[in-house]
Design a protein around this motif. Sequence first.
Motif, mmCIF file in Angstrom:
data_model
loop_
_atom_site.group_PDB
_atom_site.id
_atom_site.type_symbol
_atom_site.label_atom_id
_atom_site.label_comp_id
_atom_site.label_asym_id
_atom_site.label_seq_id
_atom_site.Cartn_x
_atom_site.Cartn_y
_atom_site.Cartn_z
ATOM 1 N N VAL A 33 43.825 15.457 48.944
ATOM 2 C CA VAL A 33 42.669 15.033 48.161
ATOM 3 C C VAL A 33 43.094 13.984 47.146
ATOM 4 O O VAL A 33 42.471 12.940 46.998
ATOM 5 C CB VAL A 33 42.031 16.249 47.440
ATOM 6 C CG1 VAL A 33 40.992 15.764 46.432
ATOM 7 C CG2 VAL A 33 41.400 17.173 48.454
ATOM 8 N N GLU A 34 44.214 14.256 46.476
ATOM 9 C CA GLU A 34 44.686 13.316 45.458
ATOM 10 C C GLU A 34 45.091 11.979 46.084
ATOM 11 O O GLU A 34 44.795 10.917 45.551
ATOM 12 C CB GLU A 34 45.901 13.889 44.744
ATOM 13 C CG GLU A 34 45.606 14.327 43.322
ATOM 14 C CD GLU A 34 46.867 14.809 42.665
ATOM 15 O OE1 GLU A 34 47.664 13.955 42.272
ATOM 16 O OE2 GLU A 34 47.044 16.040 42.585
ATOM 17 N N ALA A 69 37.623 17.961 39.666
ATOM 18 C CA ALA A 69 36.687 19.040 39.389
ATOM 19 C C ALA A 69 36.214 19.028 37.936
ATOM 20 O O ALA A 69 35.114 19.460 37.637
ATOM 21 C CB ALA A 69 37.334 20.380 39.699
ATOM 22 N N SER A 70 37.006 18.508 37.028
ATOM 23 C CA SER A 70 36.613 18.609 35.628
ATOM 24 C C SER A 70 35.864 17.377 35.150
ATOM 25 O O SER A 70 35.507 17.276 34.003
ATOM 26 C CB SER A 70 37.848 18.833 34.754
ATOM 27 O OG SER A 70 38.628 17.665 34.756
ATOM 28 N N GLU A 71 35.581 16.440 36.056
ATOM 29 C CA GLU A 71 34.893 15.207 35.654
ATOM 30 C C GLU A 71 33.598 15.456 34.893
ATOM 31 O O GLU A 71 33.383 14.868 33.849
ATOM 32 C CB GLU A 71 34.600 14.325 36.872
ATOM 33 C CG GLU A 71 35.808 13.629 37.438
ATOM 34 C CD GLU A 71 36.137 12.353 36.715
ATOM 35 O OE1 GLU A 71 35.521 12.086 35.680
ATOM 36 O OE2 GLU A 71 37.024 11.632 37.166
ATOM 37 N N HIS A 81 45.051 20.581 59.586
ATOM 38 C CA HIS A 81 44.148 19.720 60.358
ATOM 39 C C HIS A 81 42.752 20.295 60.437
ATOM 40 O O HIS A 81 41.772 19.573 60.300
ATOM 41 C CB HIS A 81 44.696 19.514 61.779
ATOM 42 C CG HIS A 81 45.905 18.641 61.790
ATOM 43 N ND1 HIS A 81 45.984 17.485 61.085
ATOM 44 C CD2 HIS A 81 47.099 18.789 62.425
ATOM 45 C CE1 HIS A 81 47.161 16.933 61.261
ATOM 46 N NE2 HIS A 81 47.874 17.709 62.084
ATOM 47 N N ASP A 82 42.691 21.603 60.673
ATOM 48 C CA ASP A 82 41.364 22.211 60.781
ATOM 49 C C ASP A 82 40.633 22.151 59.443
ATOM 50 O O ASP A 82 39.459 21.828 59.378
ATOM 51 C CB ASP A 82 41.508 23.676 61.246
ATOM 52 C CG ASP A 82 42.017 23.735 62.682
ATOM 53 O OD1 ASP A 82 41.953 22.681 63.360
ATOM 54 O OD2 ASP A 82 42.479 24.794 63.118
ATOM 55 N N ALA A 83 41.373 22.472 58.389
ATOM 56 C CA ALA A 83 40.731 22.579 57.077
ATOM 57 C C ALA A 83 40.278 21.199 56.581
ATOM 58 O O ALA A 83 39.239 21.082 55.947
ATOM 59 C CB ALA A 83 41.690 23.216 56.072
ATOM 60 N N PRO A 142 35.417 19.929 51.164
ATOM 61 C CA PRO A 142 36.394 20.544 50.274
ATOM 62 C C PRO A 142 35.967 21.944 49.823
ATOM 63 O O PRO A 142 36.805 22.849 49.691
ATOM 64 C CB PRO A 142 36.435 19.590 49.090
ATOM 65 C CG PRO A 142 36.055 18.276 49.656
ATOM 66 C CD PRO A 142 35.093 18.563 50.756
ATOM 67 N N SER A 143 34.652 22.113 49.617
ATOM 68 C CA SER A 143 34.208 23.407 49.100
ATOM 69 C C SER A 143 34.345 24.521 50.144
ATOM 70 O O SER A 143 34.396 25.698 49.801
ATOM 71 C CB SER A 143 32.751 23.290 48.659
ATOM 72 O OG SER A 143 31.989 22.765 49.729
ATOM 73 N N GLU A 144 34.373 24.116 51.402
ATOM 74 C CA GLU A 144 34.412 25.154 52.445
ATOM 75 C C GLU A 144 35.821 25.528 52.842
ATOM 76 O O GLU A 144 36.039 26.470 53.599
ATOM 77 C CB GLU A 144 33.668 24.645 53.697
ATOM 78 C CG GLU A 144 32.192 24.399 53.441
ATOM 79 C CD GLU A 144 31.547 23.564 54.543
ATOM 80 O OE1 GLU A 144 32.231 23.276 55.541
ATOM 81 O OE2 GLU A 144 30.368 23.218 54.377
ATOM 82 N N ARG A 145 36.774 24.752 52.340
ATOM 83 C CA ARG A 145 38.130 24.947 52.863
ATOM 84 C C ARG A 145 38.705 26.315 52.504
ATOM 85 O O ARG A 145 39.340 26.968 53.315
ATOM 86 C CB ARG A 145 39.039 23.839 52.313
ATOM 87 C CG ARG A 145 38.686 22.502 52.948
ATOM 88 C CD ARG A 145 39.494 21.390 52.373
ATOM 89 N NE ARG A 145 38.992 20.110 52.897
ATOM 90 C CZ ARG A 145 39.265 18.926 52.392
ATOM 91 N NH1 ARG A 145 40.053 18.826 51.342
ATOM 92 N NH2 ARG A 145 38.769 17.847 52.927
ATOM 93 N N GLU A 146 38.447 26.727 51.275
ATOM 94 C CA GLU A 146 39.067 27.970 50.812
ATOM 95 C C GLU A 146 38.565 29.141 51.651
ATOM 96 O O GLU A 146 39.340 29.989 52.083
ATOM 97 C CB GLU A 146 38.757 28.158 49.329
ATOM 98 C CG GLU A 146 39.541 29.243 48.654
ATOM 99 C CD GLU A 146 41.020 29.262 49.034
ATOM 100 O OE1 GLU A 146 41.520 30.345 49.367
ATOM 101 O OE2 GLU A 146 41.686 28.194 49.027
ATOM 102 N N THR A 147 37.260 29.156 51.909
ATOM 103 C CA THR A 147 36.693 30.231 52.720
ATOM 104 C C THR A 147 37.360 30.248 54.090
ATOM 105 O O THR A 147 37.728 31.287 54.624
ATOM 106 C CB THR A 147 35.179 29.992 52.914
ATOM 107 O OG1 THR A 147 34.686 29.302 51.776
ATOM 108 C CG2 THR A 147 34.452 31.278 53.137
#
Lengths: 182, 1297
Positions: free
Chosen positions: B51-52, B75-77, B16-18, B23-28
């Motif tokens: 995401v999908e 990401a590969s678009e 929920h938090d993530a 999307p780019s900040e989630r991993e951090t």
Amino acid sequence: MDRDRAELFAAVYERLRDIAQNQLAHERAGHTLQATALVHEAWLKLGGQTPGGGDALDRGAFLAAAAESMRRILIDHARGKGREKRGGGRVRVPLDPLELAARQEPHDILALDEAIEQLAARDPRLAEIAKLRIYAGLSAAETGNVLGIHARTVRRDWQIAQAFLHRAVNASPQATSEEEPE
Amino acid sequence: MTLGPEAWERAKQLFHDAVQLAPSERETFLAGTGEGGALLDEVRALLDAHVEATEPADADPPEPGRPSRPRTPAASEPLLASPGAVIDRYRILQEIGEGGFGTVYMAEQLRPVRRKVAFKILKAGMDTRQVIARFEAEQQALALMDHHNIARVFDAGATVTGRPYFVMELVRGVQITDYCDSAKLDTRRRIELFLDVAAAIQHAHQKGIIHRDIKPSNVLVTLHDGVPVPKVIDFGIAKATDHRLTEKTLFTEFRQLVGTPEYMAPEQAEMSGLDVDTRADVYSLGVLLYELLSGSKPFELKDSLQKGYDAVLRQIREIDPPPPSTRVDTAGRDVAALAERHGSDPHRLRTALRGDLDRVVMKALAKDRNRRYETVNGLAADLRRYLADEPVSAGPPTLRYRLGKLARRHRTVATVALAVFVSLVLGLGVALWQAEEAHAQAQRADQRSQEASEARALAERREAEVRSLLDRAQLAETEARDALAAEQQARREAEGLRLSAQAIALADEDPDTALRLAIEGAARAPGDDANNALYTALQRHYLLDTLHGHDAASRQLTVSASGRHAISADDSRLTIVWDLEERRALHRFEDHEQEMTAVGFLDRETLCWSASMDGTVRLRALADGSERGTWKTGSGIVWARSMATDDAVCVWTVDGRLLVGSPADADAAREVLRVEHPRRSAEVVGRRVVLLDGSSRLHVVDLGGEALPRVLALEDRDPPGYYNVHLWYQQSVEVDASGRYALVRTRSGDLFLVDLDGPSIRRRVVGSDARPGFCAGQALAPSGRWVFALRRSIPGSEMVGEILDAHSGTSVHRLGTNRDFDVRGPAWFARDSNLLITTNGPRLSLWDVGSGARVGSLANDPHGHHALRFVPGSDRFVTAGHSGGIDLWDPTPFESSRALTERSRADGGANLTRVSADGRLAIHQAPRTPERPGTEPPRLLLDLQSDRALAEIAPDLPGHCDVRFSADGLLLFVSAGDGSGSRVIETASRRVLGEPSPPGEFWDAARFTPDGRCLVARTGKEFVAYDLDRRRELGRVPVTWQLPAALSPDGRRLARTDGASRTVTVFDLARGEELHRIQHNALTFDAGYTPDGRYLCTVANDTGMRIHDAATFDTLAVGRVPTADYMELAFAPASDRVAVRCAAEILLFEVPSGRRLARWADPEVDYRACSFAPAGESLTVVDADGRVVHYPLDPLAYARSRIQEPLSAALMDRYDLGTPAERAARAEAQRAELASTRALIADALALYRGNELQKALHQLDRAASLRRNLGDQFHVLRAVVLTRLATEGAHDDPDQR
């Protein structure tokens, strides 16, 4: 109370099955059926049977029963078609069982059901939310009313349930060959 | 990866938090939580799935059986569009820009020509199919735009990953604002540059295109020989992407700004569904002008953006920006820099902007579009006035302003006029009183003569003043009245022009509304524009009517042989008989107990029947709907048809019996055959019944004949793999109109053409021994010649829809891929025309079988059409829709036909050497073959409608011949190139009427007079006029230029076109002398007399066409014609119209006023001939594709005949019509209507609660009759009432208790 629920379930199930089978039998592929429309129709038909005109049925109980009914109807429908392997690669499987039914992809309906079972094992409330949203086509607010929780919570939980189901359905091992049979 | 309950709860929390983060900040974020691997893996997996799962749905969902394409991860678009990548026929070269909606690349087009283009790929998140569909709808209009300040849009499509892309003319330029600043343009030059932009937008508006997204980044400036040329890019894209200001287009999920709302008109920002019209572009241009002049945007939306979407909306809708000039003051410290960029100093800049420019800009920026400039031209005109130091129309509120406004706003006019009038009357009153007084004094001073005469003089003066005041008062009143009338007229005309433009813009999307708007437009402002709008809307107005009656999907449909009646049945087992001419339901029946199977007519349409799975066929009289019998077959009916004998119905039952009988005499029914596994695939033609059973065996029964039923077994094999599961290839059979050939699809998707009379001919049209045919849709033409097949020709490839030769199986036309057709969808060939109709979702595509061209695309029912039946003897057809509506279509709104049929098609029309102007007749002659030199292939006169060769023309004339039709097609002139003779032939009888040319002379370029009595032809050196009646020459005139001459209808005068000497010379033939030279300023092309001989039209390369008085040679009018590709003149029989045909357009002018009445232009069409119908009611146009279209010359009357009911009040509101008083009245009426329907529904609810169901229903029906769009409450209540009435039945009816 349990007897009431069982009776209600039986009535809803029968009614919905009639409507849904009629629809499924006649529906041309490519036309999406609306779970909401089916459930609404069942509601009108059942509701109509009680004199007085008021909401004789408990709408919440009805919707819960409707969701469960739809699930069984679709699974029966899918099992009836047999459990053949689906060709093709990774197809995005929509979480709309009626669309699946119309596409005549019995595998997907069963896969979705399995995924919901998996979810129920992990988190019963998420599974309950998923059934109502998917099979009865309820909105977040309606789902909240049935389960007695806030719509916001439903939305939060639905996000995760959707992710879970999506992963479970699309990660099925069947997705292999992409060759066209010759 | 199984987590314990606690870990699961924790995982949910982290998810929920993530998920709130970008999307780019989630991993951090996840890495910083300090949680363990398994738990984080689970969260990551869920986030990926999220995401999908929440990615916008794929535009075209994979259809069953079609190989799904692998989904490329988001990401590969960009890799796809990296330099060197090839998308369709474009090679990506480099990225040249990125905007809110996508990325722009420079690309190289590879086919059909190599050129550099701009390639714009839209970002994910749009429905690709819709985007492309909207673009295609607009493409026709876009193609008409041709302006050097507009960058052309060439193409649109979808990338492999399903993103829409657009291909545009590559413009190497800089944003207009940047250019102005860097070139330090002063205010005047900025305005001049802006005027070019305005001209481009105005041009687009005239073509019915609204840009919708004008902003500096869409206006690029390039330098041509040092001259800045602005180019407007992205036309059509905003519309295709449905560019609207929504929460979604404004921000990403994480409040990142994506859209540019500053340039958007308030009505675009509002989601009210109000239609955007040209005035939205006026607004956006206003913003652009504001920015060009003041260096800032009217709003800085940054502040409100932080407050969110609503704040932005409010700012755009409600807050007036400060005038541009004040921006110079508020620029503060930057003012010097600002002024320098504008090539000025702060003071001069402020002064330049203050006043007129402020007002012009603010008028363009008015929140209410009614207060803006009506057109871009209005804005441009004011700017031009400013540049010329003339007062602008957006003037200040002074007297001059009010006088200026007098011409615009009639309310002001009235007020001013009244004020003038009142002051005059007051003045008059005073003067009268003074005069009276003077007279009285005069009487009193009778004795005092001195005083008396003075007083008398005063009285006279006063009287004179009174008279003059009276005159002035009257004058003022008349002027005021005239001004008022003129103002109203001007407003009406402006409104009419706006409506016509809107009609053109809407024509593809909603032809019905477009036609209604065009009618209103033409009623307000008749003329060229209005007629064009009418023709455009009419051209697309395919849907004649929708018949309402079915509430459930209607699937069974039959049209009677006369085309007068139809019968249909729906899923709720309701059967309706329709009168198609009066367009109403005749009878309704609802007495079958199970699903409906088929419906039909019997006995010369006096009877109709319905068959059902309940095993009965019910027969009724068409006249009164009375029952005429019921045939109980004892077993469910899967298929039924009327027999050609018209007295019996043939049915196939679930238990396999084929029965023939009549419901009127059920005892006489007989069993003809027993076939197991009935399949619903059968056909009856004449007395022959063809059935296909579940084992792919074809049963042929000739009823009434001697022959025994025959069984033809078709080689069948199991479809491979999963096709079986999906019931991919249902078996089906179709039979051609002769009953000889059957087209069969087997389970493996092979198509067979079976000769039912032949010994054992069953040619496999699709499929081979080696592999199945994968055919997923097919149809057989009634002629038995053509087959439509949707098949996969190479494994793994797309499916291809093709027209095949039925007998050889070779592909004749490739129509499209499975993106253009419903897989397994039905297709229909018309019996009486060259049409093939296929389905694609809700759309029906119309194809011309001859050319393989798509000639139309129609849709009405959003959920598709189940059945389609042609109305015999016409192009019209009827469809039954999923929503229950029975739609009546006319795909050729202008009576038209396809002239080039089989024979002419074989050689692509190239050998049609001449087509008569009415498109009925043609001369067909193949070129000489080198093998047989000297022998001439036959010259055939073809009747194009029936495609028959009527006769060989003048077979005795050897060698090359010149052939000409008269304008009415009744006469034909043929002459031999070797001078051995010529003939005038009557086309109907093929009788030779005359042999005019003397031996040894070759006559060509012949033209007949309208009555066909005389003709003029050209020898090498002279023009010859010849009287066919008296068989003698009327005179000769030397040739100066190799152009045809014109003969006056009486045969007395000849007008010779002199070409380079810039004249047309008129001769008196009898006297052999020159009468007059009409002087042009450029090369002359042609001349022609009107049929009454009163006017002479000349065409030259200067102004176009001139209309002269034939007697005095005075020029009466000039009609502008694009002379470069001028072809011919055609005159209406009544001499009141002339049509000028050019290669790609046809113009219609009024004679003698020269007023242009209509223009047909289509760059795709090569016009070959045009002529007027004998009574002059229509103009017939023949094009190179062989299409013959008859355009009505009074399009307004024709449009009104197609649409009976007028524009509804709702549409009038939507399109902002009428005077303020009319609008207020409409709003009031609507409020009243709404209030009374609400009251009725409330009443119905109360009655329902009181269990008075019938009464409740009555109130609901009354409400429904008042208003069309009723809310959910109404529908739910009505459904509940109806359900209860149905379930409780009569015994519960409270009224009967």
